[in-house]
Design an enzyme around this catalytic site. Sequence first.
Site, PDB file in Angstrom:
ATOM      1  N   LYS A  71     -17.300  -9.307 -23.278  1.00 35.67           N
ATOM      2  CA  LYS A  71     -16.883 -10.704 -23.067  1.00 35.67           C
ATOM      3  C   LYS A  71     -17.827 -11.394 -22.075  1.00 35.67           C
ATOM      4  O   LYS A  71     -18.187 -12.557 -22.258  1.00 35.67           O
ATOM      5  CB  LYS A  71     -15.435 -10.743 -22.555  1.00 35.67           C
ATOM      6  CG  LYS A  71     -14.437 -10.412 -23.661  1.00 35.67           C
ATOM      7  CD  LYS A  71     -13.048 -10.092 -23.165  1.00 35.67           C
ATOM      8  CE  LYS A  71     -12.185  -9.583 -24.314  1.00 35.67           C
ATOM      9  NZ  LYS A  71     -10.863  -9.090 -23.927  1.00 35.67           N
ATOM     10  N   GLN A 115      -7.499  -8.255 -18.598  1.00 38.85           N
ATOM     11  CA  GLN A 115      -7.650  -7.323 -19.705  1.00 38.85           C
ATOM     12  C   GLN A 115      -6.396  -6.447 -19.825  1.00 38.85           C
ATOM     13  O   GLN A 115      -5.980  -5.809 -18.860  1.00 38.85           O
ATOM     14  CB  GLN A 115      -8.895  -6.443 -19.481  1.00 38.85           C
ATOM     15  CG  GLN A 115      -9.201  -5.506 -20.633  1.00 38.85           C
ATOM     16  CD  GLN A 115      -9.573  -6.229 -21.919  1.00 38.85           C
ATOM     17  OE1 GLN A 115     -10.322  -7.201 -21.910  1.00 38.85           O
ATOM     18  NE2 GLN A 115      -9.046  -5.771 -23.051  1.00 38.85           N
ATOM     19  N   ASP A 138      -6.197 -16.870 -23.172  1.00 42.95           N
ATOM     20  CA  ASP A 138      -5.658 -15.941 -24.173  1.00 42.95           C
ATOM     21  C   ASP A 138      -4.482 -16.568 -24.931  1.00 42.95           C
ATOM     22  O   ASP A 138      -4.114 -16.101 -26.008  1.00 42.95           O
ATOM     23  CB  ASP A 138      -5.150 -14.658 -23.477  1.00 42.95           C
ATOM     24  CG  ASP A 138      -6.154 -13.512 -23.549  1.00 42.95           C
ATOM     25  OD1 ASP A 138      -6.990 -13.525 -24.474  1.00 42.95           O
ATOM     26  OD2 ASP A 138      -6.084 -12.607 -22.695  1.00 42.95           O
TER      27      ASP A 138
END
Length: 316
Positions: A71, A115, A138
């Site tokens: 990422k 994460q 997200d």
Amino acid sequence: MTESANGAGGDAPGDDDPDATTIIDGESVAADVRADVAAHVETLADAGVTPGLATVLMSDDPASETYVSMKQRDCEEVGIESVHVEIDADAPADELYETIDDLNDRDDVHGILVQLPVPDHVDKRSVLRRIAPEKDVDGFHPENVGRLVAGDARFKPCTPHGVQKLLAAYDVETEGADAVVVGRSDIVGKPMANLLIQKSPVGNATTTVCHSRTEDLEGKLAAADIVIAAAGMSEFVDGSMLKPGATVIDVGINRVEAETEKGYELVGDVDYESATEVAGAITPVPGGVGPMTRAMLLHNTVKAAGIQSDVAIDLD
Ligand code: NDP
């Protein structure tokens, strides 16, 4: 394979045979998304804004470490600044909460990604609620989930949003189509189904959500124009279960032992070989949904930067 049931057959770049199964190329569509993101990064730069994404890792899991570093690399490629915070997996949960609070307060951080999974002693729900909704790239904060369900999405979760982009890029007709989503997780199955039922482009599908308690999964798959497989079980959907011409989106990423350098290979939830014989269009694993998930994170980060800095960025 027979003609596509929902308009997906034969329209891939370089596909000369109208009856051939279309291989949906996630790498190529993701490259288009990244190019679009890079253009928006320039618009933001003209306004004196550099978009920033913070990744937070609280895990010793090598796979999570790999995902986070991918990422960061993706950000660098399109001109997004990345900030990375690592927290010892044994540290108290408060350390993670305080990190999130700090990142919420930083003007140079527009998106925050913790994460997952977090360690067992950390409550995942509290983590997701702690992230400021306008930085929740997200799309997992309850406010953003609610907005998505209400048809007023701010950030669509990256994987289902990426699937939507693939369907759009390959002109797969969702309106009136029978779609089956296999899996009901908060990150894939539920938001996927929610996107497909919206009264909006790449929506309007009649959508069935299947899970481990579903009866007659085979019957539901056999009637589906669009199958989204997200159960995390290697190659459990095979060609014999599919309606001829169906569009098959394989979200699954499963490690299976193999005689490769790493000792494993990645396979999807769909048995690619047999499914390709029957489907009108299909995503490979790897090279289908995976690159889209990564690209949509960049998309959401740039969108977040636009929202927070009041720069008009036209992104869904
Ligand atoms: P989860 O394990 O959270 O969810 C799996 C879902 O599948 C559950 O809803 C479960 O049902 C359902 N399921 C399990 N067994 C069956 C069965 N026999 N029949 C029907 N449904 C079943 O997984 P995720 O949603 O997080 O991920 C799914 C897959 O997608 C994984 O392989 C993951 O690695 C991959 N993935 C890929 C991404 C990408 O970018 N390509 C991104 C995210 C995930 P129940 O709820 O009843 O337990």
